[in-house]
Design an enzyme around this catalytic site. Structure first.
Site, PDB file in Angstrom:
ATOM      1  CB  CYS A  19      -0.822  -0.175   1.237  1.00 57.51           C
ATOM      2  SG  CYS A  19      -0.134   0.299   2.737  1.00 57.51           S
ATOM      3  CB  CYS A  22       4.183  -0.436   1.961  1.00 57.91           C
ATOM      4  SG  CYS A  22       2.629  -1.708   2.685  1.00 57.91           S
ATOM      5  CG  ASP A 429      18.974  27.661 -30.682  1.00 55.16           C
ATOM      6  OD1 ASP A 429      19.368  28.734 -30.989  1.00 55.16           O
ATOM      7  OD2 ASP A 429      19.345  26.599 -31.327  1.00 55.16           O
ATOM      8  CG  ASP A 632      20.134  22.075 -31.517  1.00 49.32           C
ATOM      9  OD1 ASP A 632      20.297  23.203 -31.249  1.00 49.32           O
ATOM     10  OD2 ASP A 632      20.598  21.749 -32.620  1.00 49.32           O
ATOM     11  CG  ASP A 636      20.384  26.302 -27.497  1.00 46.51           C
ATOM     12  OD1 ASP A 636      20.513  27.716 -27.799  1.00 46.51           O
ATOM     13  OD2 ASP A 636      20.311  25.616 -28.502  1.00 46.51           O
TER      14      ASP A 636
END
Length: 744
Positions: A19, A22, A429, A632, A636
């Site tokens: 549960c 737990c 970008d 990318d 950046d």
């Protein structure tokens, strides 16, 4: 070195949790172990993400700490994920068997208790049958409660053990010694059927819950299914079949048509087309020839080829994706922290409410005070299971992250998934994000009076310098110059001038290659013809690289990076959602304006340095915008780290992907609005789950305590309470699974 820098996170499968309480217990135990900086336990996928110092504590000691309380960590398995799945399947089969037999033994008890309640012999028949159901088929509830009690904690097992145990013991007393109540003018009721039916209903609920939970991890299973088990390798000149786990870096492997590529590597012999849609999202197969990279999990289509293994085991791109999805599914959304605190104190509070309920009924219950007090307190203990509360957030997060993975959206943590729907500004970008990221040279212009030898010398210098640069445009220049057969000498004193270009020495002369800003900063003379050519090229969305020797610009090279087909549509979708979209680029104003026009953008900034990108993100945040940054490149990474939601393009640099909280493993920019829509749907699912989990307990507990009894004489039967508790957990998981069918 401090402990903080020595710690490392590791994900371990956990067994034995029944549960949400737990999970809270396991997290508390792990967090208190010396050497553990932080621990996060996910009940929904049964994993623990532990940040610990291996110099202070070993994984084996973490395991021992949990084993003392009845849980376990899987640490020594060759394939812990497979072992955990096997353990979960075994657990499911065990629950199924227990539930079935508990039902068989409970059925006669239920019939006697409901239809032959005055039959004295029936009580003696029910007693042993009920004992078998409770203490054999339901023994795990009592063992779990005992282990928790030994360590001063409580969980769902505690509630079940208390409620059924009390009902059973009271019934046994009334069966053996009914005269005690008869002498006082009271009927000696027994509740064997209530105790046994509670065990059956809760076991049935756990059975349905386990089956439903396994469906939330289907995305992981699909990704793992992309990995082949064996591979053909060249060993001592002979072709042999090896398990993938035994492949070593540098080995030559053979892939035939229709086979999955087993590890990451580079083609050394052969020519074929490979379906890389699982990585790129592009349906068109990619041609692979000598020197081309291939990735694990992609499918070879036509020809056969040989390649050299470069990344194996857990270092492959596919393994990295699987690991990130698994860690993301195990991460905690901010709202989960509050839920965890509530779940941690929930059981003691419920026990307190049950005691108060019992006392109140004993005082105010009249002739049947004890009987009503017992039933009401047992019903409170049974109905108030914290499972629905504990499952509400992690199941929705798991399904959401899994659905993202199936749609080429790799989400690193739950926080970004929860925050995505609040984004009000997206910063893009240009190169590699809006554009394809594969620039090529489109034009050249030299001021050498047509001297071919001078032009060749300038090109050789340019190749020598750009060969040392890591910028994407440098790669385009290098490829172009090499195709023309240029043979460079060696450049010295190389310096990368971020956001401007490069400086280097070649054959005793100082060279600069970069944008107009660099030329102005270095007081380099730009001829009128050169300037005119540059302006015309920029208006056609070309990036212009000036080449200068000493103090004079000698020529220029124009590079064009085509806009992706999906960019304009993706930007329009974002704008239609009321999101402000901005483009940032290091390119000049004219090139930036040309690209912005193509994709329907009015907001952009040109000639932006990496630090300026991060400053622009902060500027938007100060204007109370929730900012998503999409990029990318290495340049950046600062802006990605600054943004509220950071999204990297999957073909970009490793640094950008490490910093970003989401990675789009596709070149299609429409994955951005899909990612934000996924966040919206997931958060809505979380809110629905939490609403029903809280409402269920807020309504269920008072009714179980007997709130309606003075009004209409209704007192909730503990059997019905058990069924309602089981239904609440299953309904929360089922609601989370609805997200799978939603369209992004």
């Amino acid at each position: 070195m401090s402990t903080l820098t020595q710690t490392r996170p590791a994900t371990f499968p956990v067994t034995g949790m029944s549960c949400a309480g737990c999970a809270s217990s396991v997290q508390s135990i792990l967090s208190k172990v010396p050497g553990v900086r932080n621990a996060n336990v996910n009940y929904a996928n049964a994993t623990a993400l532990v940040d610990f110092d291996p110099d202070q504590i070993s994984a084996r000691e973490l395991r021992q700490a949990l084993q003392a309380v009845g849980y376990d960590l899987l640490i020594d398995a060759d394939d812990p994920e497979a072992e955990q799945e096997e353990a979960q399947e075994a657990y499911y089969r065990t629950i199924k068997r227990r539930t079935l037999w508990a039902f068989v033994f409970t059925l006669p008890v239920f019939i006697i208790g409901m239809f032959f309640m005055e039959w004295q012999a029936g009580r003696w028949i029910s007693l042993p049958l009920a004992a078998v159901v409770l203490f054999w088929f339901g023994r795990h509830f009592y063992l779990g409660a005992y282990r928790q009690a030994r360590h001063g904690s409580a969980n769902m097992d505690t509630l079940v053990a208390l409620s059924t145990g009390i009902a059973f013991l009271f019934s046994v007393f009334n069966t053996i010694y009914p005269e005690f109540w008869l002498a006082r003018g009271l009927a000696p009721h027994v509740y064997y059927e209530a105790a046994t039916v509670i065990i059956v209903f809760i076991s049935l609920g756990k059975l349905l819950e386990e089956r439903a939970k396994s469906n939330t991890s289907s995305a992981i299973k699909k990704l793992i299914g992309l990995q082949p088990k064996t591979v053909r390798a060249l060993v001592d000149g002979e072709e042999v079949e090896l398990p993938v786990a035994e492949v070593q870096v540098g080995q030559t492997l053979i892939v035939r048509p229709g086979e999955k590529i087993p590890v990451d590597g580079r083609v050394t012999e052969g020519d074929s087309f490979v379906d890389e849609s699982m990585i790129t999202g592009e349906p068109v197969p990619v041609r692979k020839t000598d020197g081309e990279a291939v990735f694990a999990g992609t499918v070879n289509q036509r020809g056969s080829f040989r390649f050299t293994a470069e990344k194996v085991g857990g270092t492959t791109l596919l393994a990295s994706i699987i690991r990130q999805v698994r860690e993301a599914q195990g991460s905690r959304a901010p709202v989960q922290k509050l839920v965890d605190k509530i779940a941690g104190i929930f059981v003691p509070v419920v026990i307190g409410i049950a005691i108060v309920t019992f006392i109140a009924w004993m005082i105010l219950g009249g002739d049947d005070a004890f009987s009503h007090a017992l039933l009401a307190s047992v019903a409170v203990l049974v109905i108030a299971c914290p499972c629905a509360l504990g499952l509400a957030t992690p199941t929705a997060i798991m399904v959401g992250i899994g659905k993202g993975a199936e749609n080429n959206i790799l989400i690193k943590d739950a926080e970004s998934l929860e925050l995505g729907h609040r984004v009000t500004a997206v910063v893009l970008d240009k190169t590699g994000t809006i554009t394809r990221g594969k620039p090529s040279v489109t034009a050249e212009f030299w001021e050498t009076g047509g001297d071919a030898g001078a032009i060749e010398s300038l090109k050789a210098a340019l190749l020598a310098g750009e060969s040392q640069s890591e910028h994407p445009l440098a790669s385009a220049l290098v490829d172009w110059l090499r195709e023309k057969g240029i043979h460079p000498g060696k450049a010295t004193d190389f310096e990368s001038l971020t956001g401007r270009g490069i400086r280097f020495t070649y054959e005793s002369a100082t060279f600069f290659a970069g944008n107009e800003r660099l030329m102005h900063e270095r007081n380099i003379i730009l001829g009128a013809n050169l300037q005119q050519q540059a302006n015309e090229l920029r208006q056609r969305a070309n990036t212009v690289i000036f080449v200068a020797r000493d103090e004079r610009a000698m020529g220029l090279v124009a590079i064009s990076d085509p806009v992706k087909d999906s960019s304009a549509r993706a930007i329009r979708e974002l704008q239609d959602r009321g999101i402000d979209v901005y483009m940032l680029t290091g390119d000049n104003e004219q090139t930036a304006a040309a690209v912005a026009r193509q994709v329907g953008l009015t907001e952009y900034r040109a000639e932006v340095l990496p630090a300026d990108k991060a400053a622009f993100v902060r500027e938007l945040q100060e204007a109370d915008k929730v900012v998503a940054m999409v990029g990318d490149g290495i340049n950046d990474s600062h802006a990605l780290a600054t943004a509220d939601v950071s999204i990297a393009m999957g073909h970009g640099s490793d640094i950008a992907m490490d910093v970003a909280k989401m990675t789009l493993i596709t070149s299609d920019l429409r994955a951005i609005p899909r990612a934000l829509e996924l966040s919206r749907q997931t958060v809505r699912g979380i809110r629905q789950n939490l609403f029903w989990a809280f409402i269920y307990n807020l309504i269920g507990i008072p009714i179980a305590a007997g709130l309606l009894y003075p009004i209409n004489g209704f007192l909730l039967d503990p059997m019905i309470a058990g069924a309602a508790m089981a239904f609440s957990s299953v309904s929360v998981v089922a609601n989370s699974l609805r997200l799978k069918s939603k369209k992004l």
